[in-house]
Each structure stands twice: as structure tokens, then as C-alpha cells.
Design a protein around this motif. Structure first.
Motif, PDB file in Angstrom:
ATOM      1  N   TYR A   8       0.826  -1.205   0.000  1.00 26.29           N
ATOM      2  CA  TYR A   8       0.000   0.000   0.000  1.00 26.29           C
ATOM      3  C   TYR A   8       0.865   1.261   0.000  1.00 26.29           C
ATOM      4  O   TYR A   8       0.524   2.256  -0.636  1.00 26.29           O
ATOM      5  N   ALA A   9       1.967   1.219   0.726  1.00 28.56           N
ATOM      6  CA  ALA A   9       2.881   2.362   0.733  1.00 28.56           C
ATOM      7  C   ALA A   9       3.406   2.638  -0.674  1.00 28.56           C
ATOM      8  O   ALA A   9       3.448   3.789  -1.119  1.00 28.56           O
ATOM      9  N   HIS A  15       1.172   7.128  -6.469  1.00 30.66           N
ATOM     10  CA  HIS A  15       0.090   8.105  -6.664  1.00 30.66           C
ATOM     11  C   HIS A  15       0.612   9.528  -6.420  1.00 30.66           C
ATOM     12  O   HIS A  15       0.336  10.437  -7.211  1.00 30.66           O
ATOM     13  N   LEU A  16       1.362   9.706  -5.347  1.00 31.39           N
ATOM     14  CA  LEU A  16       1.914  11.030  -5.040  1.00 31.39           C
ATOM     15  C   LEU A  16       2.919  11.482  -6.098  1.00 31.39           C
ATOM     16  O   LEU A  16       2.939  12.656  -6.476  1.00 31.39           O
ATOM     17  N   ALA A  17       3.731  10.562  -6.568  1.00 31.95           N
ATOM     18  CA  ALA A  17       4.722  10.901  -7.590  1.00 31.95           C
ATOM     19  C   ALA A  17       4.047  11.297  -8.903  1.00 31.95           C
ATOM     20  O   ALA A  17       4.487  12.236  -9.576  1.00 31.95           O
ATOM     21  N   GLU A  18       2.986  10.592  -9.247  1.00 30.15           N
ATOM     22  CA  GLU A  18       2.259  10.900 -10.485  1.00 30.15           C
ATOM     23  C   GLU A  18       1.603  12.279 -10.432  1.00 30.15           C
ATOM     24  O   GLU A  18       1.366  12.890 -11.464  1.00 30.15           O
ATOM     25  N   ARG A  19       1.305  12.760  -9.244  1.00 30.56           N
ATOM     26  CA  ARG A  19       0.633  14.048  -9.091  1.00 30.56           C
ATOM     27  C   ARG A  19       1.527  15.111  -8.444  1.00 30.56           C
ATOM     28  O   ARG A  19       1.037  16.116  -7.934  1.00 30.56           O
ATOM     29  N   ALA A  20       2.822  14.889  -8.492  1.00 32.80           N
ATOM     30  CA  ALA A  20       3.767  15.798  -7.821  1.00 32.80           C
ATOM     31  C   ALA A  20       3.647  17.236  -8.309  1.00 32.80           C
ATOM     32  O   ALA A  20       3.808  18.172  -7.519  1.00 32.80           O
ATOM     33  N   ASP A  21       3.335  17.423  -9.566  1.00 35.61           N
ATOM     34  CA  ASP A  21       3.235  18.781 -10.112  1.00 35.61           C
ATOM     35  C   ASP A  21       1.896  19.453  -9.797  1.00 35.61           C
ATOM     36  O   ASP A  21       1.691  20.617 -10.118  1.00 35.61           O
ATOM     37  N   GLN A  22       1.005  18.736  -9.128  1.00 34.64           N
ATOM     38  CA  GLN A  22      -0.314  19.278  -8.800  1.00 34.64           C
ATOM     39  C   GLN A  22      -0.433  19.713  -7.339  1.00 34.64           C
ATOM     40  O   GLN A  22      -1.510  20.070  -6.883  1.00 34.64           O
ATOM     41  N   ALA A  31      -6.716   7.072  -0.924  1.00 41.38           N
ATOM     42  CA  ALA A  31      -7.449   5.915  -0.399  1.00 41.38           C
ATOM     43  C   ALA A  31      -8.493   5.429  -1.397  1.00 41.38           C
ATOM     44  O   ALA A  31      -8.619   4.226  -1.643  1.00 41.38           O
ATOM     45  N   GLN A  32      -9.226   6.357  -1.976  1.00 40.13           N
ATOM     46  CA  GLN A  32     -10.273   5.987  -2.930  1.00 40.13           C
ATOM     47  C   GLN A  32      -9.663   5.429  -4.217  1.00 40.13           C
ATOM     48  O   GLN A  32     -10.077   4.386  -4.706  1.00 40.13           O
ATOM     49  N   GLU A  33      -8.675   6.115  -4.746  1.00 41.91           N
ATOM     50  CA  GLU A  33      -8.044   5.698  -6.004  1.00 41.91           C
ATOM     51  C   GLU A  33      -7.363   4.338  -5.889  1.00 41.91           C
ATOM     52  O   GLU A  33      -7.409   3.528  -6.802  1.00 41.91           O
ATOM     53  N   LYS A  34      -6.737   4.074  -4.747  1.00 41.19           N
ATOM     54  CA  LYS A  34      -5.968   2.840  -4.571  1.00 41.19           C
ATOM     55  C   LYS A  34      -6.711   1.785  -3.757  1.00 41.19           C
ATOM     56  O   LYS A  34      -6.165   0.736  -3.462  1.00 41.19           O
ATOM     57  N   ASN A  35      -7.947   2.097  -3.364  1.00 44.27           N
ATOM     58  CA  ASN A  35      -8.787   1.166  -2.612  1.00 44.27           C
ATOM     59  C   ASN A  35      -8.113   0.701  -1.310  1.00 44.27           C
ATOM     60  O   ASN A  35      -7.957  -0.492  -1.055  1.00 44.27           O
ATOM     61  N   VAL A 139       2.000   2.121 -15.856  1.00 41.91           N
ATOM     62  CA  VAL A 139       1.218   2.782 -16.892  1.00 41.91           C
ATOM     63  C   VAL A 139      -0.264   2.509 -16.633  1.00 41.91           C
ATOM     64  O   VAL A 139      -0.668   1.361 -16.437  1.00 41.91           O
ATOM     65  N   PRO A 140      -1.094   3.558 -16.605  1.00 42.18           N
ATOM     66  CA  PRO A 140      -2.512   3.346 -16.340  1.00 42.18           C
ATOM     67  C   PRO A 140      -3.165   2.441 -17.391  1.00 42.18           C
ATOM     68  O   PRO A 140      -2.857   2.532 -18.571  1.00 42.18           O
ATOM     69  N   ILE A 141      -4.072   1.605 -16.956  1.00 38.59           N
ATOM     70  CA  ILE A 141      -4.816   0.737 -17.858  1.00 38.59           C
ATOM     71  C   ILE A 141      -6.067   1.494 -18.298  1.00 38.59           C
ATOM     72  O   ILE A 141      -6.832   1.962 -17.451  1.00 38.59           O
ATOM     73  N   PRO A 142      -6.261   1.643 -19.600  1.00 44.06           N
ATOM     74  CA  PRO A 142      -7.451   2.388 -20.052  1.00 44.06           C
ATOM     75  C   PRO A 142      -8.734   1.671 -19.657  1.00 44.06           C
ATOM     76  O   PRO A 142      -8.805   0.448 -19.675  1.00 44.06           O
ATOM     77  N   LYS A 143      -9.725   2.462 -19.284  1.00 44.51           N
ATOM     78  CA  LYS A 143     -11.030   1.903 -18.907  1.00 44.51           C
ATOM     79  C   LYS A 143     -11.821   1.568 -20.166  1.00 44.51           C
ATOM     80  O   LYS A 143     -11.810   2.334 -21.132  1.00 44.51           O
ATOM     81  N   LEU A 144     -12.485   0.443 -20.137  1.00 45.60           N
ATOM     82  CA  LEU A 144     -13.295   0.023 -21.275  1.00 45.60           C
ATOM     83  C   LEU A 144     -14.666   0.656 -21.209  1.00 45.60           C
ATOM     84  O   LEU A 144     -15.230   0.857 -20.142  1.00 45.60           O
ATOM     85  N   GLY A 145     -15.229   0.922 -22.381  1.00 50.72           N
ATOM     86  CA  GLY A 145     -16.607   1.415 -22.432  1.00 50.72           C
ATOM     87  C   GLY A 145     -16.643   2.852 -22.405  1.00 50.72           C
ATOM     88  O   GLY A 145     -17.134   3.758 -22.268  1.00 50.72           O
TER      89      GLY A 145
END
Length: 145
Positions: A8-9, A15-22, A31-35, A139-145
Motif C-alpha cells: 500500500y505504501a 500516486h503522489l509521484a504521479e501528481r507531484a506537479d499538482q 485511499a479511494q483511487e488505490k482502494n 502505466v494506467p490501464i485504459p477503462k473500457l466502455g
């Protein structure tokens, strides 16, 4: 084996690294994004903060953020912090050494010799790989549909 806590860490750090510029990221978002349970995640992030890997900001626009670039956060440091020794036996651990109860002489113990080599190989890899190395593979997995 990595504990759930350490897994989980890693997910939270990615998640934090991916959004570091935000700017700082809310714990509820991670918590929600990573369940991950918010309570469990709070404890993990606090440990990472106390170890000097994360910073936090309170109030509006607050949350957690990385204090160092991902390339400067060694995987070995995260694992040791949350799971303890990397070595598979206490008698070969560099930081958590303990003599094995049922071993008469480490100098002639074949298991000790092999596990020392396993430890060395694991450390060579984990100390030279960073959060950046697992970030580039995430790499994010694209959502179907």
C-alpha cells in the motif's frame, strides 16, 4: 514477501509521484483511487512522513507530497522502514542481525552462506532501484466502455 502495508505504501507513493506537479494530495483521494482504508493509509503515510520521505500541509489545498524526487527514494529504504529486514534469515541481516537459535556455527552453516548471497543480490537490486523505476512501469490501464 512484502506485507500489505508495504504494498500500500508503494501504491500511495506512486500516486503522489504521479501528481507531484499538482501540489499536495488529499489522503481521501489516495485511499479511494488505490482502494485502501483511510485509517490504515493514515498510519502508513505518517510513518513515511516521520522517515523524511513525505511532507504534509494542513488546511485548504493541503495533503501529502513527496519531499524528494522519485529517483532519490530507494526501494530498500521503504521496505526496511515498513517491513524491517530484507534478509530472509536473522543471522544474515545487516541491520537486524540476530543469531539463529538452532545454528551451532554460522561459519560452517550452508544455509547461512546461501542466504547471505541471496541478501547481497536482493540489496544490490533494491538499493539501486528507486520509486522512479516502479513509476515508469506503472502505466494506467485504459477503462473500457
Amino acid at each position: 514477501m512484502l506485507s500489505k502495508k508495504t504494498q500500500y505504501a508503494f501504491h500511495a507513493l506512486i500516486h503522489l509521484a504521479e501528481r507531484a506537479d499538482q501540489g499536495p494530495v488529499l489522503i481521501s483521494e489516495i485511499a479511494q483511487e488505490k482502494n485502501i482504508s483511510i485509517k490504515f493509509l493514515e498510519n502508513i503515510l505518517l510513518e513515511l512522513k516521520n522517515a523524511g520521505m513525505l511532507g504534509s500541509k494542513k488546511g485548504k489545498g493541503g495533503g501529502y507530497y513527496l519531499l524528494k524526487p522519485p529517483k532519490e527514494i530507494a526501494l530498500a529504504k521503504i521496505i526496511r522502514l515498513l517491513d524491517g529486514p530484507i534478509a530472509l534469515l536473522p543471522c544474515v541481516s545487516l541491520n537486524y542481525y540476530e543469531r539463529c537459535e538452532n545454528c551451532r556455527d554460522e561459519a560452517v552453516c550452508g544455509l547461512h552462506e546461501v542466504m547471505s548471497k541471496v541478501r547481497d543480490a536482493s540489496l544490490k537490486l533494491l538499493e539501486n532501484k528507486s520509486l522512479k523505476d516502479i513509476l515508469t512501469k506503472n502505466v494506467p490501464i485504459p477503462k473500457l466502455g
